[in-house]
Write a protein that holds these residues in place. Structure first.
Motif, short mmCIF file in Angstrom:
data_model
loop_
_atom_site.label_atom_id
_atom_site.label_comp_id
_atom_site.label_asym_id
_atom_site.label_seq_id
_atom_site.Cartn_x
_atom_site.Cartn_y
_atom_site.Cartn_z
N PHE A 189 23.98 57.11 -4.97
CA PHE A 189 24.57 56.16 -5.91
C PHE A 189 26.08 56.26 -5.91
CE2 PHE A 189 26.21 55.43 -10.27
CZ PHE A 189 26.02 54.06 -10.32
N GLN A 190 26.73 55.10 -5.84
CA GLN A 190 28.18 55.02 -5.87
C GLN A 190 28.61 54.21 -7.09
OE1 GLN A 190 30.28 56.59 -3.78
NE2 GLN A 190 28.52 57.50 -2.73
N PRO A 191 29.13 54.87 -8.14
CA PRO A 191 29.55 54.11 -9.32
C PRO A 191 30.73 53.21 -8.99
CG PRO A 191 30.26 56.41 -9.48
CD PRO A 191 29.36 56.31 -8.29
N ARG A 192 30.74 52.05 -9.58
CA ARG A 192 31.85 51.13 -9.41
C ARG A 192 32.99 51.53 -10.33
NH1 ARG A 192 29.08 45.17 -8.55
NH2 ARG A 192 27.54 45.82 -7.03
N ARG A 193 34.16 50.92 -10.13
CA ARG A 193 35.31 51.27 -10.96
C ARG A 193 35.04 50.99 -12.43
NH1 ARG A 193 40.40 48.58 -7.97
NH2 ARG A 193 38.78 47.07 -7.43
N ARG A 194 34.34 49.87 -12.69
CA ARG A 194 34.03 49.57 -14.09
C ARG A 194 33.08 50.60 -14.69
NH1 ARG A 194 29.10 46.89 -14.87
NH2 ARG A 194 29.87 46.17 -16.90
N HIS A 195 32.20 51.17 -13.86
CA HIS A 195 31.31 52.23 -14.33
C HIS A 195 32.13 53.47 -14.71
CE1 HIS A 195 27.88 50.33 -11.77
NE2 HIS A 195 27.96 49.77 -12.97
N LYS A 196 33.09 53.82 -13.88
CA LYS A 196 33.91 55.00 -14.16
C LYS A 196 34.73 54.80 -15.43
CE LYS A 196 34.21 56.27 -9.27
NZ LYS A 196 35.11 56.43 -8.09
N ARG A 197 35.28 53.59 -15.60
CA ARG A 197 36.05 53.32 -16.81
C ARG A 197 35.15 53.43 -18.05
NH1 ARG A 197 38.23 49.04 -13.64
NH2 ARG A 197 36.89 47.54 -14.74
N LEU A 198 33.96 52.90 -17.92
CA LEU A 198 33.04 52.92 -19.06
C LEU A 198 32.62 54.35 -19.41
CD1 LEU A 198 30.36 50.33 -19.81
CD2 LEU A 198 29.72 52.72 -19.93
N ARG A 199 32.38 55.18 -18.40
CA ARG A 199 32.02 56.57 -18.68
C ARG A 199 33.17 57.29 -19.38
NH1 ARG A 199 27.61 59.06 -16.67
NH2 ARG A 199 28.13 60.38 -18.44
N ARG A 200 34.41 57.02 -18.98
CA ARG A 200 35.55 57.64 -19.66
C ARG A 200 35.63 57.17 -21.11
NH1 ARG A 200 38.10 56.66 -14.57
NH2 ARG A 200 39.05 54.74 -15.37
N ARG A 201 35.32 55.89 -21.32
CA ARG A 201 35.36 55.33 -22.68
C ARG A 201 34.33 56.01 -23.59
NH1 ARG A 201 34.20 49.42 -22.12
NH2 ARG A 201 35.97 49.65 -20.69
N ASN A 202 33.25 56.48 -23.01
CA ASN A 202 32.18 57.10 -23.79
C ASN A 202 32.12 58.61 -23.63
OD1 ASN A 202 30.44 54.83 -25.03
ND2 ASN A 202 30.80 54.12 -22.94
N GLN A 256 28.71 47.79 -31.54
CA GLN A 256 29.73 48.44 -30.72
C GLN A 256 29.69 47.90 -29.29
OE1 GLN A 256 30.63 52.64 -31.26
NE2 GLN A 256 29.01 52.82 -32.79
N PRO A 257 29.92 46.62 -29.11
CA PRO A 257 29.79 46.04 -27.77
C PRO A 257 30.82 46.57 -26.77
CG PRO A 257 30.78 44.45 -29.29
CD PRO A 257 30.30 45.60 -30.13
N ASP A 258 32.00 47.00 -27.25
CA ASP A 258 33.04 47.45 -26.32
C ASP A 258 32.69 48.75 -25.61
OD1 ASP A 258 34.52 45.26 -27.03
OD2 ASP A 258 35.79 46.33 -28.45
N ARG A 259 31.77 49.50 -26.16
CA ARG A 259 31.39 50.76 -25.52
C ARG A 259 30.48 50.55 -24.30
NH1 ARG A 259 31.92 55.98 -27.31
NH2 ARG A 259 32.68 56.36 -29.44
N GLY A 260 29.79 49.41 -24.21
CA GLY A 260 28.84 49.22 -23.12
C GLY A 260 27.76 50.30 -23.14
N LEU A 261 27.14 50.48 -24.30
CA LEU A 261 26.23 51.61 -24.50
C LEU A 261 25.00 51.54 -23.62
CD1 LEU A 261 26.56 51.78 -28.38
CD2 LEU A 261 27.27 53.57 -26.77
#
Length: 244
Positions: free
Chosen positions: A77-90, A178-183
């Motif tokens: 699995f290769q996380p995309r940049r948006r995935h990495k940003r979202l993980r940092r956000r959470n 909490q939609p901004d978290r992308g839970l």
């Protein structure tokens, strides 16, 4: 390995499809009298079956094969940049593994999620009985992975089954305010990591439906394998030669 040829199945009558407009759907269920266990569940998952409560099922519609079983090959699995940003956000969330059972705290989050996100769906209106019959199971190895914020408030629950070759993402519900978290995405990324930590090769995602936006999102998690003609094949990247 079980003798799958001895299993009995039942097919539901045709009914309106929940995913594609103006289509009729039917579902194939393993006989509820079958003695199920985690091993048989794992075998049937490799054949495209899913769990709902104590039942194992898969779509079985006349003239339609839009629902395609999907799983992520977690080691690659290769996380995309948006995935990495979202993980940092959470990154401030903590995750605990808790028993798969009704509690008032977990049910309140589930009911809020269904009320606000799925008010027009099959699970509305939510009830305690429906929660238990849908998510818990007497014979599966099910865990509730509970995500909490720094104030220890429950914000997401990933209902996950342990198979012999991976994890099965049964259902995820989360704080709809909490939609901004992308839970939901965060929980799925966490499950991929959890499968990798356990040395499991796959995370089973249920059904990928190209024509349905709320199901086609699964193609964002690659490499994604789809069950095609009895074999699991990797979904080609958009624009690749095999995908044209």
């Amino acid at each position: 390995m079980s003798d799958l040829s001895e299993l009995r199945f039942f097919r539901t009558p045709a009914h309106p499809c929940s995913y594609l407009e103006e289509r009729q759907a039917a579902t194939l269920f393993v006989d509820p009298q079958t003695r199920l266990d985690a091993g048989l569940y794992s075998e049937l998952s490799r054949l495209g079956f899913r769990r709902s409560g104590d039942y194992l099922y898969r779509p079985h519609c006349d003239g339609c094969r839009a629902c395609v079983p999907a799983r992520v090959r977690v080691a690659d699995f290769q996380p995309r940049r948006r995935h990495k940003r979202l993980r940092r956000r959470n990154a401030d969330l903590t995750v605990s593994e808790e028993p798969a059972r009704y509690t008032r705290e977990v049910y309140r989050l589930y009911a809020r999620y269904i009320d606000q996100r799925h008010g027009d769906g099959d699970m509305f209106p939510p009830s305690e009985e429906q929660f238990t019959s849908f998510l818990t199971c007497d014979w599966a190895d099910t865990r509730f992975y509970c995500f909490r914020d720094p104030e220890h408030r429950l914000v997401a629950v990933a209902v996950t089954d342990l198979l012999d070759d991976g994890l099965s993402a049964v259902y995820t519900f989360f704080d709809p305010d909490q939609p901004d978290r992308g839970l939901g995405v965060n929980a799925l990324l966490w499950q991929i990591q959890a499968a990798h930590r356990l040395g499991m090769p796959y995370l089973y995602l249920g059904y990928w439906i190209r024509q349905c936006q709320k199901m086609s999102y699964k193609s964002q998690y690659r490499p994604l394998e789809l069950l095609d003609g009895g074999e699991w094949r990797e979904l080609p990247e958009p624009g690749s030669e095999n995908g044209r």
